[in-house]
Structure formats: C-alpha cells, structure tokens
Design a protein around this motif. Structure first.
Motif, short mmCIF file in Angstrom:
data_model
loop_
_atom_site.label_atom_id
_atom_site.label_comp_id
_atom_site.label_asym_id
_atom_site.label_seq_id
_atom_site.Cartn_x
_atom_site.Cartn_y
_atom_site.Cartn_z
N PRO A 1 27.47 -11.55 -39.41
CA PRO A 1 26.46 -12.61 -39.44
C PRO A 1 26.13 -13.17 -38.06
N HIS A 2 27.13 -13.22 -37.17
CA HIS A 2 26.91 -13.75 -35.82
C HIS A 2 27.57 -12.82 -34.81
N PRO A 3 26.91 -11.68 -34.54
CA PRO A 3 27.54 -10.73 -33.62
C PRO A 3 27.60 -11.29 -32.20
N PRO A 4 28.65 -10.95 -31.47
CA PRO A 4 28.73 -11.38 -30.07
C PRO A 4 27.74 -10.59 -29.21
N ALA A 5 27.60 -11.00 -27.98
CA ALA A 5 26.75 -10.26 -27.05
C ALA A 5 27.32 -8.85 -26.87
N VAL A 6 26.42 -7.89 -26.82
CA VAL A 6 26.88 -6.51 -26.70
C VAL A 6 26.18 -5.80 -25.55
N ALA B 1 44.33 -3.41 -42.84
CA ALA B 1 43.59 -2.41 -42.06
C ALA B 1 42.41 -3.02 -41.33
N HIS B 2 41.71 -3.96 -41.98
CA HIS B 2 40.53 -4.54 -41.33
C HIS B 2 40.89 -5.28 -40.04
N LEU B 3 42.04 -5.98 -40.04
CA LEU B 3 42.46 -6.68 -38.83
C LEU B 3 42.92 -5.71 -37.75
N ASP B 4 43.62 -4.68 -38.15
CA ASP B 4 44.08 -3.70 -37.18
C ASP B 4 42.90 -2.94 -36.58
N ILE B 5 41.93 -2.60 -37.42
CA ILE B 5 40.69 -1.98 -36.92
C ILE B 5 40.04 -2.93 -35.91
N GLY B 6 39.98 -4.22 -36.24
CA GLY B 6 39.39 -5.20 -35.33
C GLY B 6 40.12 -5.26 -34.00
N ARG B 7 41.44 -5.22 -34.04
CA ARG B 7 42.22 -5.25 -32.80
C ARG B 7 41.95 -4.01 -31.95
N GLY C 1 42.98 -9.25 -22.83
CA GLY C 1 43.18 -10.29 -21.84
C GLY C 1 41.96 -11.15 -21.55
N LYS C 2 40.90 -10.97 -22.31
CA LYS C 2 39.68 -11.76 -22.10
C LYS C 2 39.54 -12.81 -23.19
N LYS C 3 38.85 -13.89 -22.86
CA LYS C 3 38.69 -14.99 -23.82
C LYS C 3 37.87 -14.56 -25.04
N GLU C 4 37.05 -13.52 -24.90
CA GLU C 4 36.21 -13.04 -26.01
C GLU C 4 36.97 -12.15 -26.99
N LYS C 5 38.23 -11.88 -26.70
CA LYS C 5 39.00 -10.93 -27.50
C LYS C 5 38.97 -11.26 -28.99
N GLU C 6 39.24 -12.51 -29.35
CA GLU C 6 39.30 -12.89 -30.77
C GLU C 6 37.94 -12.67 -31.46
N ALA C 7 36.86 -12.97 -30.75
CA ALA C 7 35.52 -12.76 -31.32
C ALA C 7 35.28 -11.28 -31.59
N TYR C 8 35.77 -10.43 -30.71
CA TYR C 8 35.58 -8.99 -30.91
C TYR C 8 36.51 -8.42 -31.97
N ILE C 9 37.69 -9.00 -32.12
CA ILE C 9 38.56 -8.60 -33.23
C ILE C 9 37.87 -8.92 -34.55
#
Length: 194
Positions: free
Chosen positions: A68-73, A143-149, A159-167
């Motif tokens: 619904p709210h994708p990060p910048a890509v 699996a969905h969380l591991d795929i996200g990681r 190591g970036k602040k955006e990591k959680e958003a990309y997970i």
C-alpha cells in the motif's frame, strides 16, 4: 608387445528392455494427450504472462499492488522486486500446477519470454543467489518475514535506517505478489485427462 585377448572384458550398461520401452511410449502418449487438449499451450501462455509481470512498466502489476505504501525505489531495487516476483511465479507454478510436465512447460516459457523481453534482467538473475536465499526462507515458519529480511539484504539495506521498511516491503511483495500470481494461475483453466 604381444596382443592380448579382450574376451574377458565386459561392458556394462542399461539395456532398453520392454519395461523401459513401454514407459517411454506411455510418457510420449501422455505428452501428446496434454498437447491435444490444449494444456501445453495454456502452460506456455501462462508462463509468458507471468514473465511480463513488471512493476517498473506496470505490466500486470504495480508497486501499489505489491504494497500500500511502497518505499522509494531505484532501478537496482526494481530489479530485486522483479526477481522476487519471478521467484514467486516459479515456485507457485511448481506447487500449484501439480503436473510436472505442465509446470516445467510454464516455467520454461516464462524464462524464454524473459530472455526475449528483458535479456539484461534475465542475465542479472541467472546467478541464482537471490533464489537461493528465498528458497531457504520458504523453510522458515515465518517465511514472509524471512523473505522480507532477505529482500532488504539484497536491496543493500543492511545497517541502514530504511532496513525495516524494506523488510516490510519484501514481506508485502511475498504476500500480495504471491496472491496476484495465484489469481493468474487460477484463471488458467487446465483440462483434466482421463
């Protein structure tokens, strides 16, 4: 040097016996029945349809469809998104079609179409590294969380602040992209063989 008799030498190999011949004939007839009832053509069309799923060009799928709210890509991240979609498509085809002949036809057609329409992308995914990480993720309970990681890692977010958003984004792609692919597969009506 004196010549030696080779009468004691035996060459072993599998001879084609009647059982093997009948198995081959049965497999060929099965393939012909799948071809005649249109299932092979449907599998190929399905594979080509899945190959065209490209959020960068909004062919059959958009970033908003995936989250619904994708990060910048960036272009590199778009490649990772599409890689995950191709992985999901390949996995779904093997799991959902149930007949190896049809799933193999669909997967092969998908890759053939990718070579045709996106050769650079195809070359990017050929090393299979992302697919290895995603395959390992499927064995996990969440699996969905591991795929996200793994998605975040492949996008270079360690190591970036955006990591959680990309997970979260990778998890959304897994769930929502997987559902879109399942819907496309469900819309393909394969005929059963008696």
């Amino acid at each position: 040097m004196p010549t030696q008799s080779d009468s004691d030498i035996k060459i072993y190999g599998k001879c084609l016996d009647d059982t093997d011949t009948s198995d081959l004939l049965e497999a060929a007839e099965y393939l012909n029945r799948q071809r005649r009832n249109g299932n092979i053509a449907k599998a190929k069309t399905l594979g080509e349809t899945l190959a065209a799923l490209d959020p960068e060009n909004e062919n059959g799928i958009t970033l908003v469809d995936l989250a619904p709210h994708p990060p910048a890509v960036s272009p590199a991240i778009l490649t990772q998104i599409r890689s995950l979609i191709v992985f999901l498509a390949q996995t779904a085809l093997h799991k959902r079609l149930g007949i190896q002949l049809l799933s193999s036809c669909a997967v092969n057609a998908m890759y053939d179409k990718l070579v045709e329409i996106a050769p650079d992308f195809y070359n990017d995914i050929c090393d299979g590294a992302a697919f290895t990480f995603y395959s390992l993720s499927l064995k996990e309970e969440d699996a969905h969380l591991d795929i996200g990681r793994h998605f975040a890692m492949l996008c270079g977010m360690e190591g970036k602040k955006e990591k959680e958003a990309y997970i979260s984004f990778g998890s959304d792609i897994y769930r929502n992209g997987g559902q879109i692919i399942d819907d496309i597969i469900d819309a393909t009506k394969f005929k059963s063989i008696d």
